[in-house]
Scaffold this motif. Structure first.
Motif, PDB file in Angstrom:
ATOM      1  N   SER A 194      41.967  41.299  60.940  1.00 38.50           N
ATOM      2  CA  SER A 194      42.757  42.519  60.745  1.00 38.50           C
ATOM      3  C   SER A 194      42.921  43.229  62.086  1.00 38.50           C
ATOM      4  N   PRO A 195      44.132  43.655  62.481  1.00 33.92           N
ATOM      5  CA  PRO A 195      45.376  43.227  61.881  1.00 33.92           C
ATOM      6  C   PRO A 195      45.647  41.766  62.197  1.00 33.92           C
ATOM      7  N   PRO A 196      46.542  41.154  61.494  1.00 36.77           N
ATOM      8  CA  PRO A 196      47.525  41.738  60.590  1.00 36.77           C
ATOM      9  C   PRO A 196      47.036  41.893  59.148  1.00 36.77           C
ATOM     10  N   TYR A 197      45.903  41.247  58.794  1.00 35.04           N
ATOM     11  CA  TYR A 197      45.484  41.268  57.389  1.00 35.04           C
ATOM     12  C   TYR A 197      45.118  42.685  56.942  1.00 35.04           C
ATOM     13  N   VAL A 198      45.586  43.068  55.775  1.00 34.62           N
ATOM     14  CA  VAL A 198      45.230  44.345  55.172  1.00 34.62           C
ATOM     15  C   VAL A 198      44.399  44.054  53.931  1.00 34.62           C
ATOM     16  N   PRO A 199      43.068  44.203  54.039  1.00 30.04           N
ATOM     17  CA  PRO A 199      42.226  43.890  52.884  1.00 30.04           C
ATOM     18  C   PRO A 199      42.427  44.907  51.767  1.00 30.04           C
ATOM     19  N   PRO A 200      42.129  44.520  50.537  1.00 30.39           N
ATOM     20  CA  PRO A 200      42.251  45.477  49.438  1.00 30.39           C
ATOM     21  C   PRO A 200      41.280  46.651  49.635  1.00 30.39           C
ATOM     22  N   ALA A 201      41.581  47.789  49.007  1.00 30.93           N
ATOM     23  CA  ALA A 201      40.777  49.007  49.186  1.00 30.93           C
ATOM     24  C   ALA A 201      39.311  48.757  48.871  1.00 30.93           C
ATOM     25  N   GLU A 202      39.051  47.892  47.885  1.00 34.69           N
ATOM     26  CA  GLU A 202      37.667  47.641  47.475  1.00 34.69           C
ATOM     27  C   GLU A 202      36.981  46.594  48.364  1.00 34.69           C
ATOM     28  N   GLY A 203      37.699  46.134  49.405  1.00 32.66           N
ATOM     29  CA  GLY A 203      37.116  45.167  50.325  1.00 32.66           C
ATOM     30  C   GLY A 203      37.585  43.747  50.042  1.00 32.66           C
ATOM     31  N   PHE A 204      37.344  42.868  51.024  1.00 30.28           N
ATOM     32  CA  PHE A 204      37.795  41.478  50.905  1.00 30.28           C
ATOM     33  C   PHE A 204      37.019  40.733  49.836  1.00 30.28           C
ATOM     34  N   VAL A 205      37.745  40.016  49.015  1.00 32.34           N
ATOM     35  CA  VAL A 205      37.108  39.020  48.149  1.00 32.34           C
ATOM     36  C   VAL A 205      37.882  37.713  48.333  1.00 32.34           C
ATOM     37  N   PRO A 206      37.165  36.568  48.310  1.00 37.78           N
ATOM     38  CA  PRO A 206      37.864  35.290  48.490  1.00 37.78           C
ATOM     39  C   PRO A 206      39.018  35.161  47.500  1.00 37.78           C
ATOM     40  N   PHE A 207      40.097  34.546  47.955  1.00 33.95           N
ATOM     41  CA  PHE A 207      41.246  34.358  47.065  1.00 33.95           C
ATOM     42  C   PHE A 207      41.802  32.942  47.229  1.00 33.95           C
ATOM     43  N   ALA A 208      42.465  32.474  46.183  1.00 35.32           N
ATOM     44  CA  ALA A 208      43.079  31.150  46.231  1.00 35.32           C
ATOM     45  C   ALA A 208      44.484  31.265  46.795  1.00 35.32           C
ATOM     46  N   VAL A 209      44.881  30.263  47.574  1.00 35.47           N
ATOM     47  CA  VAL A 209      46.217  30.208  48.160  1.00 35.47           C
ATOM     48  C   VAL A 209      46.682  28.760  48.085  1.00 35.47           C
ATOM     49  N   GLY A 210      47.964  28.582  47.823  1.00 34.05           N
ATOM     50  CA  GLY A 210      48.466  27.219  47.711  1.00 34.05           C
ATOM     51  C   GLY A 210      49.975  27.185  47.567  1.00 34.05           C
ATOM     52  N   TYR A 211      50.451  26.089  47.024  1.00 31.05           N
ATOM     53  CA  TYR A 211      51.889  25.900  46.851  1.00 31.05           C
ATOM     54  C   TYR A 211      52.191  25.648  45.384  1.00 31.05           C
ATOM     55  N   VAL A 212      53.246  26.317  44.902  1.00 29.77           N
ATOM     56  CA  VAL A 212      53.661  26.196  43.512  1.00 29.77           C
ATOM     57  C   VAL A 212      54.978  25.435  43.473  1.00 29.77           C
ATOM     58  N   GLU A 213      54.983  24.340  42.717  1.00 29.71           N
ATOM     59  CA  GLU A 213      56.191  23.531  42.588  1.00 29.71           C
ATOM     60  C   GLU A 213      57.086  24.129  41.510  1.00 29.71           C
ATOM     61  N   LEU A 214      58.289  24.515  41.907  1.00 28.26           N
ATOM     62  CA  LEU A 214      59.234  25.134  40.979  1.00 28.26           C
ATOM     63  C   LEU A 214      60.277  24.113  40.542  1.00 28.26           C
ATOM     64  N   PRO A 215      60.834  24.291  39.342  1.00 29.57           N
ATOM     65  CA  PRO A 215      61.841  23.330  38.865  1.00 29.57           C
ATOM     66  C   PRO A 215      63.118  23.356  39.700  1.00 29.57           C
ATOM     67  N   ASP A 216      63.268  24.385  40.552  1.00 25.70           N
ATOM     68  CA  ASP A 216      64.453  24.473  41.407  1.00 25.70           C
ATOM     69  C   ASP A 216      64.485  23.385  42.482  1.00 25.70           C
ATOM     70  N   GLY A 217      63.344  22.681  42.669  1.00 23.67           N
ATOM     71  CA  GLY A 217      63.305  21.661  43.709  1.00 23.67           C
ATOM     72  C   GLY A 217      62.742  22.185  45.005  1.00 23.67           C
ATOM     73  N   ILE A 218      61.707  23.000  44.913  1.00 21.04           N
ATOM     74  CA  ILE A 218      61.060  23.530  46.112  1.00 21.04           C
ATOM     75  C   ILE A 218      59.632  23.896  45.760  1.00 21.04           C
ATOM     76  N   ARG A 219      58.728  23.808  46.752  1.00 22.16           N
ATOM     77  CA  ARG A 219      57.348  24.253  46.576  1.00 22.16           C
ATOM     78  C   ARG A 219      57.162  25.507  47.434  1.00 22.16           C
ATOM     79  N   VAL A 220      56.659  26.569  46.815  1.00 28.91           N
ATOM     80  CA  VAL A 220      56.586  27.877  47.456  1.00 28.91           C
ATOM     81  C   VAL A 220      55.129  28.252  47.702  1.00 28.91           C
TER      82      VAL A 220
END
Lengths: 384, 135
Positions: B73-99
């Motif tokens: 930090s910066p650039p990360y802005v942790p939540p008010a209650e503090g950092f907790v581990p979070f999941a991050v990844g890619y979601v495959e959409l039927p439009d033909g793209i992974r976001v």
């Protein structure tokens, strides 16, 4: 690309050097390469080089001597060294020079890289949300790969343990303490499934390579290693890269490493099975595993059995990262690609000491990969 | 697909409806390749003619990891209650793209191949397990 040889290779020390700047490490590496070639700075006719964040290579002439030669700055991320080498080789091939220099160096601060989203064409929100973290990409890619191809967490630990073991017998490496698979696996989890000791760290170092025309190499009586090919590529459509807000297209993402490796093998006229010793980008242990297949050395999924059998160890069928790679040497972005070339040159000359690959290796290969989707590969041949 | 502003809403609980704007991408007028964020030029064919599109809200987790340490930090802005581990990844959409997206889930192991639904589009896409959003 017949007719271009490496006649000198030099490194600075790698790892933390509080009293030295990146530029000073570059000068050390250049002098080491000149000494190796039996040359002096005024013998160099053209130069190319760069760093990612430690200054401009053309300013080095202030410390080397103002000989007036063309010196072009290169800034190409992890492919900086490879791109500089391509330019040096092209200068020889075009007849513009007989002796050319490629140099790369960097001195990164401690801790992870902290890129700004704006520099990557991304909205500021990606930084605020905590997605501008390079390690996430590597973890996401290997996590899917492991599920898809049956690679175990044990294999990740084995790869990293090999790096530390090889680093321990590489006098110039940063990390020189062997770590067991158990210690690697038990280290702090950074991004599942990758622990702290499976990653390389941003580091410090300089590397320099001197290339020459065959005529010049013979005139000088140089100890040559033939540069059969060098290829750099940027990513093709449908690739999956660091800081990608999406992966476009469907199906398996394309690989810029595959593209660059294929181009290097085609230009060299050899196949992956012909290679006796290799350097593969090991930003983390999973990258070395995936790059084995992406560069064509095995099929996807075969790495599990390969690595269990010791195939990538010194003495195995394809020794990989014999100097400990990025995991043991750290990642000074500008220098890593040419460090790899230095190690292969050392191995092909039979001068690698305790870490020497047995059986007089004849053909070597180097591969770097980095953001935002660049790769540089070389194929080198021993001259005996 | 139209670009009209979405009026879809997810119930955020306690009777306070929370509108979720769909992800805005683009489709190439020439080769139909879908991009996110909206493209300036098409990465597949190089055409400069792209049409804004809203992307599907539902997809499947393609791959993910867990961010175990607090980003710088910066650039990360942790939540008010503090950092907790979070999941991050890619979601495959039927439009033909992974976001790329943050993935809301208490147990990351449940995310493998899981159906997920968009729950926020700012500052970055955020999806949650569909079965939990629908509840």
């Amino acid at each position: 690309m017949s007719g271009v040889s490496i006649i000198g290779a030099g490194l600075s020390k790698f790892g933390r050097q509080p009293d030295l700047t990146g530029r000073q490490m570059a000068v050390q590496a250049i002098h080491a390469a000149l000494d190796d070639a039996g040359l002096r700075w005024p013998d160099v006719q053209v130069a190319f080089g760069g760093s990612d964040g430690s200054g401009l290579a053309d300013t080095l002439v202030a410390d080397l001597g103002l000989t007036g030669i063309p010196f072009t700055n290169v800034k190409n991320g992890c492919a900086t060294g490879g791109s500089a080498l391509v330019a040096a080789v092209n200068a020889i091939r075009s007849g513009a020079a007989d002796i050319a220099l490629a140099v790369g160096f960097d001195k990164h601060p401690r801790g992870a890289f902290d890129p700004r989203p704006e520099d990557w064409g991304l909205p500021a929100g990606y930084g605020e949300a905590g997605l501008m973290v390079t390690t996430q990409f590597f973890a996401i890619k290997i996590a899917r790969y492991m599920r898809q191809y049956g690679i175990s967490e044990r294999t990740l630990a084995k790869v990293a343990a090999k790096s530390y073991r090889n680093g321990a017998i590489s006098p110039n490496a940063w990390r020189r303490e062997a770590l067991t698979e158990e210690a690697v696996a038990a280290a702090t989890m950074v991004n599942d499934p990758l622990t702290q000791y499976m990653f390389c760290s941003p580091g410090e170092g300089g590397a320099a390579i001197i290339v020459a025309s065959q005529a010049a190499a013979e005139r000088l009586g140089a100890r040559q290693v033939r540069l059969l090919s060098v290829a750099t590529r940027t990513r093709g459509f449908g690739s999956f890269e660091v800081f990608a807000p999406s992966i476009q297209g469907s199906g398996t993402p394309t690989s810029v490493s595959s593209d660059a490796a294929r181009a290097a093998f085609e230009a060299a006229g050899v196949s992956p099975v012909d290679i006796d010793v290799a350097q593969l980008q090991d930003t983390e242990a999973g990258a070395e595993i995936m790059h084995l297949a992406e560069c064509g050395f095995c099929e996807h999924g075969e790495q599990e059995a390969w690595i269990a059998s010791g195939a990538t160890e010194i003495g195995g069928r394809l020794p990989v990262n014999t100097d400990g790679g990025c995991i043991a040497n750290g990642e000074p972005i500008g220098a890593s690609g040419l460090r790899q070339v230095h190690e292969i040159v050392t191995q092909l000359r039979g001068e690698a000491g305790e870490r020497q690959v047995p059986g007089s290796p004849r053909l070597g290969f180097t591969h770097v990969y980095g953001a935002p989707g660049v790769s540089a590969c070389t194929v080198l041949e021993a001259v005996r | 697909m139209s670009v009209e502003t979405s009026t879809d809403e997810h119930s955020g609980g306690a009777g306070e409806p929370r509108p979720v704007r769909p992800l805005r991408g683009s489709r190439c007028a020439s080769c139909a390749n879908v991009a996110f964020p909206a493209a300036v030029g098409c990465q597949r064919c190089g055409s400069g003619e792209v049409i804004p599109v809203d992307l599907s809200r539902d997809g499947v987790v393609w791959a993910h990891t867990v961010q175990r340490f607090a980003p710088k930090s910066p650039p990360y802005v942790p939540p008010a209650e503090g950092f907790v581990p979070f999941a991050v990844g890619y979601v495959e959409l039927p439009d033909g793209i992974r976001v790329e997206a943050i993935l809301d889930c208490d147990d990351p192991d449940r995310l493998v191949g899981a159906p997920v639904t968009l729950v926020a589009s700012e500052p970055v896409p955020r999806f949650a397990l569909t079965e939990e959003v629908a509840r």
